[in-house]
Motif scaffolding. Structure first.
Motif, short mmCIF file in Angstrom:
data_model
loop_
_atom_site.label_atom_id
_atom_site.label_comp_id
_atom_site.label_asym_id
_atom_site.label_seq_id
_atom_site.Cartn_x
_atom_site.Cartn_y
_atom_site.Cartn_z
N GLU A 279 7.48 32.50 112.15
CA GLU A 279 7.08 31.23 111.56
C GLU A 279 6.46 31.39 110.17
OE1 GLU A 279 8.57 29.52 113.43
OE2 GLU A 279 8.27 30.43 115.37
N LEU A 280 6.93 30.59 109.25
CA LEU A 280 6.39 30.57 107.89
C LEU A 280 5.38 29.43 107.78
CD1 LEU A 280 6.57 31.99 105.12
CD2 LEU A 280 8.19 30.20 104.43
N SER A 281 4.31 29.55 108.52
CA SER A 281 3.21 28.58 108.41
C SER A 281 2.45 28.88 107.12
CB SER A 281 2.28 28.71 109.62
OG SER A 281 1.66 29.98 109.60
N PRO A 282 1.66 27.94 106.62
CA PRO A 282 0.85 28.22 105.43
C PRO A 282 -0.03 29.46 105.62
CG PRO A 282 0.86 25.87 105.87
CD PRO A 282 1.53 26.52 107.04
N GLU A 283 -0.56 29.63 106.81
CA GLU A 283 -1.40 30.78 107.13
C GLU A 283 -0.60 32.08 107.01
OE1 GLU A 283 -4.68 31.41 110.56
OE2 GLU A 283 -2.64 31.07 111.28
N ASN A 284 0.61 32.08 107.58
CA ASN A 284 1.43 33.28 107.53
C ASN A 284 1.96 33.55 106.12
OD1 ASN A 284 0.98 33.56 110.21
ND2 ASN A 284 3.08 33.11 110.87
N ALA A 285 2.20 32.49 105.36
CA ALA A 285 2.65 32.68 103.97
C ALA A 285 1.56 33.39 103.17
CB ALA A 285 2.98 31.32 103.34
N GLU A 286 0.30 33.05 103.42
CA GLU A 286 -0.80 33.72 102.73
C GLU A 286 -0.88 35.19 103.13
OE1 GLU A 286 -3.66 34.59 100.19
OE2 GLU A 286 -2.58 32.67 100.26
N LEU A 287 -0.65 35.48 104.42
CA LEU A 287 -0.67 36.86 104.88
C LEU A 287 0.48 37.67 104.28
CD1 LEU A 287 -1.55 36.34 108.65
CD2 LEU A 287 -3.04 37.24 106.85
N LEU A 288 1.62 37.01 104.05
CA LEU A 288 2.73 37.68 103.38
C LEU A 288 2.35 38.03 101.95
CD1 LEU A 288 5.77 35.53 104.58
CD2 LEU A 288 5.42 37.95 105.07
N ARG A 289 1.77 37.06 101.24
CA ARG A 289 1.39 37.30 99.84
C ARG A 289 0.32 38.39 99.73
NH1 ARG A 289 2.44 31.59 99.65
NH2 ARG A 289 0.28 31.11 100.23
N GLU A 290 -0.53 38.46 100.74
CA GLU A 290 -1.59 39.47 100.76
C GLU A 290 -1.02 40.86 101.05
OE1 GLU A 290 -5.54 40.53 103.44
OE2 GLU A 290 -4.69 38.50 103.52
N GLY A 291 0.13 40.92 101.72
CA GLY A 291 0.74 42.20 102.05
C GLY A 291 0.41 42.72 103.42
N VAL A 292 -0.32 41.93 104.23
CA VAL A 292 -0.63 42.34 105.60
C VAL A 292 0.58 42.09 106.50
CG1 VAL A 292 -2.14 41.98 107.59
CG2 VAL A 292 -3.08 41.89 105.27
N LEU A 293 1.15 40.91 106.40
CA LEU A 293 2.37 40.57 107.13
C LEU A 293 3.56 40.97 106.26
CD1 LEU A 293 3.49 39.19 109.70
CD2 LEU A 293 3.47 37.03 108.43
N THR A 294 4.47 41.76 106.82
CA THR A 294 5.60 42.27 106.04
C THR A 294 6.76 41.28 105.99
OG1 THR A 294 5.00 44.46 106.91
CG2 THR A 294 7.07 44.29 105.70
N ILE A 295 7.13 40.75 107.15
CA ILE A 295 8.27 39.83 107.27
C ILE A 295 7.87 38.68 108.19
CG2 ILE A 295 10.64 39.54 108.08
CD1 ILE A 295 10.73 41.31 105.76
N ALA A 296 8.27 37.47 107.84
CA ALA A 296 8.15 36.32 108.74
C ALA A 296 9.55 35.79 109.02
CB ALA A 296 7.28 35.22 108.12
N ILE A 297 9.88 35.68 110.30
CA ILE A 297 11.17 35.11 110.71
C ILE A 297 10.93 33.64 111.02
CG2 ILE A 297 13.05 35.25 112.39
CD1 ILE A 297 12.22 38.17 112.90
N ASP A 298 11.55 32.77 110.25
CA ASP A 298 11.25 31.34 110.36
C ASP A 298 12.40 30.57 110.98
OD1 ASP A 298 9.33 29.27 109.92
OD2 ASP A 298 10.62 28.50 108.34
#
Length: 338
Positions: A279-298
Motif C-alpha cells: 500500500e502506498l499510503s501517505p505514511e508509507n510514502a514518507e517511509l519510502l522517501r526516508e529510505g526505511v521502506l524499500t518497495i511498496a506494492i500498491d
C-alpha cells in the motif's frame, strides 16, 4: 441445464429458479403478481441460462449494495473508504452503496452480519473461513450475489467473483525483489496480518516461490502473525531480528508498516535491510522517501471498488454491457516515485 437442446427454454428457467412455468411466463412478459424476490430469481436464472430473448428490467426500484469490511487497519480503511466514496458519487440515484465496518472481525460475527444484511448484493472484505463461506453461499442461493474484494473467499462456492490484485503474483514479485536487491545472502523474515485471510496466505506462498526461484540460499527464517497490531508487530520483529542474526530482507504482507519501521531504525541504518510492504499510503510514502521502506506494492482501491460494483450491477440486470476484468494490476513504488 437445457434438456438435450442447444438453447434454454422456459421450462429450464423454471427448473433453475425453482418456480412454475406460469410464474416464469408472468415475469418474462411483465404481467405482474410476482414478488420482487421471485422475479429477481427468475431473471437471474434466465440470465445464467443465456435465454435468447430481451429480459425485463425489474430493478427500477432502488438497489442497495453493502460493502462489509472486516476490521481493516486505519490507513488501509481510509484509502478503501475514499475509493467507495468516489464510486458512490458517480452512481445513479437508484443505486445505494452502503459501507459497514465490522469492529468484530471474528468469522462467526462476520457470518452473522452477512446473514442479517438487507442489501440486494454484498461486497465483502473478510476472512476465508468456513462460517463466512457458508453465509456467502446462503446469500447467493437466495439471489443476492456476493463479490469478494482485496482478499478472496476460496471456500465460498457461491461467491460471484473476486476483485483485486493477483496476490500470489504480488508475493512472487516481492520474492524476486528481495533476492535481487539484498546486498548479501542471509535469512529473510515475513510479517503478516493473519493467514486466515486468503490474500496474506497467497502473498506468502508467492513470496516463498519467488525467493526460492531467485535465491534458494536465502531461507525464510520465520513467518510472524501480527494481526496488524502495532505493538505486537514491533515486538515480533524485534525478537525475530535478535533470534536470527544477519537478516537481509523483511516482507510485510499487511499493515503496521510504520511500527516495524521504528524497530528497523534502531536496529540498523536505513537501507541495510530490504523492507518490502504493501500500500502506498501517505505514511508509507514518507517511509519510502526516508529510505526505511524499500518497495511498496500498491493496489488501486478505487478501481477495485468500481469493478466490484459494476460486476454486481451487471448480475442484477442494471448494466447492459459486460463489466471489465475482475483482476486489478498492482504497481511498484520506491522513493523515486512515492
Amino acid at each position: 441445464m437445457p434438456n438435450g437442446r442447444n438453447k434454454a427454454g422456459l421450462q429450464d428457467v423454471a427448473r433453475l429458479a425453482g418456480v412454475g412455468i406460469a410464474t416464469v411466463d408472468r415475469v418474462l412478459n411483465e404481467r405482474g403478481n410476482v414478488s420482487p424476490a421471485t422475479a429477481r430469481r427468475v431473471i437471474e436464472a434466465a440470465r445464467q441460462l443465456d435465454l435468447k430473448r430481451v429480459l425485463p428490467r425489474p430493478y427500477v426500484r432502488r438497489i442497495r449494495i453493502e460493502a462489509l469490511l472486516a476490521k481493516p487497519d486505519p490507513p488501509f480503511l481510509l484509502r478503501l473508504t475514499r475509493g467507495f466514496n468516489t464510486i458512490a458519487a458517480t452512481l445513479d440515484r437508484a443505486v445505494i452503496l452502503q459501507r459497514t465496518i465490522l469492529a468484530d472481525a471474528e468469522p462467526a460475527a462476520v457470518a452473522a452480519r452477512l446473514r442479517g444484511s438487507m442489501a440486494d448484493a454484498v461486497i465483502l472484505y473478510g476472512e476465508d473461513h468456513p462460517d463466512v463461506a457458508a453465509a456467502v453461499d446462503e446469500l447467493a442461493a437466495s439471489g443476492r450475489p456476493v463479490v469478494s474484494m482485496v482478499t478472496d473467499l476460496a471456500r465460498a462456492r457461491g461467491r460471484l467473483a473476486y476483485v483485486g490484485i493477483d496476490n500470489v503474483k504480488a508475493g512472487r514479485t516481492a520474492g524476486f525483489l528481495a533476492a535481487r536487491l539484498s546486498r548479501r545472502q542471509g535469512p529473510v523474515l515475513v510479517l503478516t496480518n493473519s493467514t486466515g485471510f486468503r490474500a496474506h496466505l497467497d502473498r506468502i506462498e508467492g513470496f516463498r516461490t519467488g525467493l526460492a526461484r531467485e535465491a534458494p540460499e536465502m531461507p525464510i527464517a520465520a513467518v510472524l502473525e501480527s494481526h496488524d497490531e502495532d505493538d505486537r508487530a514491533a515486538r515480533l520483529v524485534k525478537k525475530a531480528l535478535a533470534d536470527h542474526p544477519g537478516v537481509v530482507a523483511l516482507y510485510n504482507t499487511g499493515g503496521a508498516v510504520a511500527a516495524v519501521a521504528a524497530v528497523l531504525r534502531r536496529w540498523r541504518q536505513p537501507g541495510e535491510l530490504v523492507y518490502i510492504g504493501h500500500e502506498l499510503s501517505p505514511e508509507n510514502a514518507e517511509l519510502l522517501r526516508e529510505g526505511v521502506l524499500t518497495i511498496a506494492i500498491d493496489q488501486a482501491f478505487e478501481l477495485q471498488a468500481r469493478r466490484a460494483v459494476e460486476i454486481l450491477l451487471h448480475r442484477l440486470g442494471c448494466l447492459d454491457w459486460p463489466p471489465a476484468a475482475a483482476e486489478v494490476p498492482f504497481t511498484l513504488h520506491t522513493r523515486e516515485n512515492a
